[in-house]
Write a protein that holds these residues in place. Structure first.
Motif, mmCIF file in Angstrom:
data_model
loop_
_atom_site.group_PDB
_atom_site.id
_atom_site.type_symbol
_atom_site.label_atom_id
_atom_site.label_comp_id
_atom_site.label_asym_id
_atom_site.label_seq_id
_atom_site.Cartn_x
_atom_site.Cartn_y
_atom_site.Cartn_z
ATOM 1 N N VAL A 83 0.872 -1.159 0.000
ATOM 2 C CA VAL A 83 0.000 0.000 0.000
ATOM 3 C C VAL A 83 0.917 1.220 0.000
ATOM 4 C CG1 VAL A 83 -1.743 1.305 1.266
ATOM 5 C CG2 VAL A 83 -1.859 -1.181 1.203
ATOM 6 N N ALA A 84 0.628 2.171 -0.893
ATOM 7 C CA ALA A 84 1.478 3.357 -1.026
ATOM 8 C C ALA A 84 0.696 4.617 -0.664
ATOM 9 C CB ALA A 84 1.995 3.473 -2.457
ATOM 10 N N TYR A 85 1.343 5.465 0.106
ATOM 11 C CA TYR A 85 0.750 6.719 0.545
ATOM 12 C C TYR A 85 1.553 7.891 0.000
ATOM 13 C CZ TYR A 85 -1.504 3.697 3.960
ATOM 14 O OH TYR A 85 -2.225 2.692 4.558
ATOM 15 N N ALA A 86 0.876 8.962 -0.343
ATOM 16 C CA ALA A 86 1.533 10.211 -0.719
ATOM 17 C C ALA A 86 1.862 10.959 0.569
ATOM 18 C CB ALA A 86 0.613 11.054 -1.600
ATOM 19 N N VAL A 87 3.023 11.604 0.581
ATOM 20 C CA VAL A 87 3.440 12.337 1.769
ATOM 21 C C VAL A 87 3.400 13.834 1.518
ATOM 22 C CG1 VAL A 87 4.909 10.477 2.614
ATOM 23 C CG2 VAL A 87 5.909 12.278 1.215
ATOM 24 N N GLU A 88 3.203 14.559 2.600
ATOM 25 C CA GLU A 88 3.242 16.011 2.561
ATOM 26 C C GLU A 88 4.689 16.443 2.738
ATOM 27 O OE1 GLU A 88 0.375 19.104 4.627
ATOM 28 O OE2 GLU A 88 1.632 18.078 6.088
ATOM 29 N N GLY A 89 5.117 17.396 1.986
ATOM 30 C CA GLY A 89 6.492 17.869 2.122
ATOM 31 C C GLY A 89 7.470 16.955 1.399
ATOM 32 N N ALA A 118 7.651 5.931 -13.177
ATOM 33 C CA ALA A 118 6.388 6.672 -13.200
ATOM 34 C C ALA A 118 6.537 8.108 -12.697
ATOM 35 C CB ALA A 118 5.343 5.939 -12.354
ATOM 36 N N GLY A 119 7.750 8.489 -12.319
ATOM 37 C CA GLY A 119 7.969 9.863 -11.875
ATOM 38 C C GLY A 119 7.810 10.080 -10.390
ATOM 39 N N TRP A 120 7.725 9.013 -9.627
ATOM 40 C CA TRP A 120 7.599 9.122 -8.178
ATOM 41 C C TRP A 120 8.928 8.836 -7.514
ATOM 42 C CZ3 TRP A 120 3.784 9.729 -4.341
ATOM 43 C CH2 TRP A 120 2.587 10.246 -4.826
ATOM 44 N N ARG A 121 9.163 9.484 -6.417
ATOM 45 C CA ARG A 121 10.307 9.187 -5.551
ATOM 46 C C ARG A 121 9.705 8.425 -4.379
ATOM 47 N NH1 ARG A 121 15.371 10.237 -5.248
ATOM 48 N NH2 ARG A 121 16.443 10.691 -3.293
ATOM 49 N N ILE A 122 10.214 7.211 -4.125
ATOM 50 C CA ILE A 122 9.569 6.344 -3.128
ATOM 51 C C ILE A 122 10.563 5.782 -2.122
ATOM 52 C CG2 ILE A 122 7.729 5.624 -4.703
ATOM 53 C CD1 ILE A 122 9.319 2.875 -4.854
ATOM 54 N N LEU A 123 10.011 5.279 -1.039
ATOM 55 C CA LEU A 123 10.749 4.442 -0.108
ATOM 56 C C LEU A 123 9.784 3.399 0.432
ATOM 57 C CD1 LEU A 123 10.165 4.979 3.194
ATOM 58 C CD2 LEU A 123 11.189 7.142 2.598
ATOM 59 N N ASN A 124 10.343 2.253 0.766
ATOM 60 C CA ASN A 124 9.557 1.147 1.313
ATOM 61 C C ASN A 124 9.913 0.959 2.773
ATOM 62 O OD1 ASN A 124 8.402 0.447 -1.214
ATOM 63 N ND2 ASN A 124 10.269 -0.621 -1.763
ATOM 64 N N ILE A 125 8.890 0.793 3.607
ATOM 65 C CA ILE A 125 9.108 0.529 5.019
ATOM 66 C C ILE A 125 8.956 -0.972 5.243
ATOM 67 C CG2 ILE A 125 8.291 0.960 7.360
ATOM 68 C CD1 ILE A 125 7.391 3.724 6.416
ATOM 69 N N ASP A 126 9.915 -1.547 5.943
ATOM 70 C CA ASP A 126 9.952 -2.986 6.204
ATOM 71 C C ASP A 126 8.642 -3.437 6.858
ATOM 72 O OD1 ASP A 126 10.458 -5.571 7.282
ATOM 73 O OD2 ASP A 126 12.585 -5.115 7.372
ATOM 74 N N PRO A 127 8.021 -4.487 6.297
ATOM 75 C CA PRO A 127 6.760 -4.990 6.847
ATOM 76 C C PRO A 127 6.859 -5.451 8.306
ATOM 77 C CG PRO A 127 7.213 -6.011 4.726
ATOM 78 C CD PRO A 127 8.419 -5.219 5.100
ATOM 79 N N ALA A 128 8.059 -5.767 8.765
ATOM 80 C CA ALA A 128 8.211 -6.195 10.157
ATOM 81 C C ALA A 128 7.778 -5.097 11.130
ATOM 82 C CB ALA A 128 9.663 -6.601 10.430
ATOM 83 N N GLY A 129 7.845 -3.852 10.698
ATOM 84 C CA GLY A 129 7.450 -2.746 11.569
ATOM 85 C C GLY A 129 6.076 -2.178 11.279
ATOM 86 N N THR A 130 5.381 -2.737 10.265
ATOM 87 C CA THR A 130 4.076 -2.186 9.863
ATOM 88 C C THR A 130 2.975 -3.242 9.913
ATOM 89 O OG1 THR A 130 4.527 -2.621 7.547
ATOM 90 C CG2 THR A 130 5.146 -0.440 8.379
ATOM 91 N N LEU A 134 3.933 -4.410 3.493
ATOM 92 C CA LEU A 134 4.921 -3.496 2.934
ATOM 93 C C LEU A 134 4.229 -2.155 2.707
ATOM 94 C CD1 LEU A 134 7.789 -3.080 1.797
ATOM 95 C CD2 LEU A 134 6.882 -3.731 -0.416
ATOM 96 N N THR A 135 4.768 -1.121 3.320
ATOM 97 C CA THR A 135 4.192 0.210 3.238
ATOM 98 C C THR A 135 5.157 1.092 2.461
ATOM 99 O OG1 THR A 135 3.027 -0.104 5.321
ATOM 100 C CG2 THR A 135 3.326 2.157 4.573
ATOM 101 N N GLN A 136 4.634 1.775 1.454
ATOM 102 C CA GLN A 136 5.449 2.618 0.586
ATOM 103 C C GLN A 136 5.024 4.067 0.796
ATOM 104 O OE1 GLN A 136 5.061 2.611 -3.944
ATOM 105 N NE2 GLN A 136 6.649 1.080 -3.554
ATOM 106 N N LEU A 137 6.007 4.941 0.881
ATOM 107 C CA LEU A 137 5.748 6.377 0.964
ATOM 108 C C LEU A 137 6.339 7.019 -0.288
ATOM 109 C CD1 LEU A 137 6.795 7.013 4.673
ATOM 110 C CD2 LEU A 137 4.519 6.455 3.782
#
Length: 140
Positions: A83-89, A118-130, A134-137
């Motif tokens: 699941v990917a979320y858009a971030v502010e800032g 696709a023109g996005w800058r992303i990072l993935n957060i390890d599912p062990a902590g979420t 897998l959580t993408q920002l």
């Protein structure tokens, strides 16, 4: 920190069949289909909902190795991958916040954000902590 849900990502065994389902059965518009970029080893089809910002990404591995191929072997019928979320800032601020909360980065973004085809800058957060997902920002 989060401004909305950007997309959900599904790994599928048959991209053509998955596209047909979302297009012909659910009536969604295929925004883009193509290779995810050098070294990513998957093809992606992107659909957007009518709100224009929330989407669905269908991903099919293009090689027999790598994280998407491994995921598909573990889920041969396909499954929700992230699941990917858009971030502010700035995404850098989100990285610092995630790390300050004790979260670890994962996969291809273990050393920091990456740019996607696709023109996005992303990072993935390890599912062990979420709680296992897998959580993408991302920022555009």
């Amino acid at each position: 920190m989060l401004t909305g849900l950007h997309h959900v990502g599904y790994v599928v065994p048959d991209l053509d069949a998955a596209i047909a389902f979302y297009r012909d059965v659910l009536g969604m518009h295929l925004e883009r289909r193509g290779d995810a970029g050098p070294g990513f080893n998957f093809e992606v089809a992107v659909f957007r909902l009518r709100d224009g910002s929330t989407g669905i990404e269908l991903m099919r591995p293009t090689t027999g190795t790598g994280p998407f191929a491994d995921f598909l072997r573990a889920n041969p019928k396909g499954a929700l991958h992230h699941v990917a979320y858009a971030v502010e800032g700035h995404l850098t601020d989100a990285v610092n916040h995630a790390k300050a909360c004790g979260l670890s980065l994962a996969g291809s973004t273990a050393h920091g954000p990456i740019d996607t085809a696709a023109g996005w800058r992303i990072l993935n957060i390890d599912p062990a902590g979420t709680h296992g997902l897998l959580t993408q920002l991302g920022e555009q």
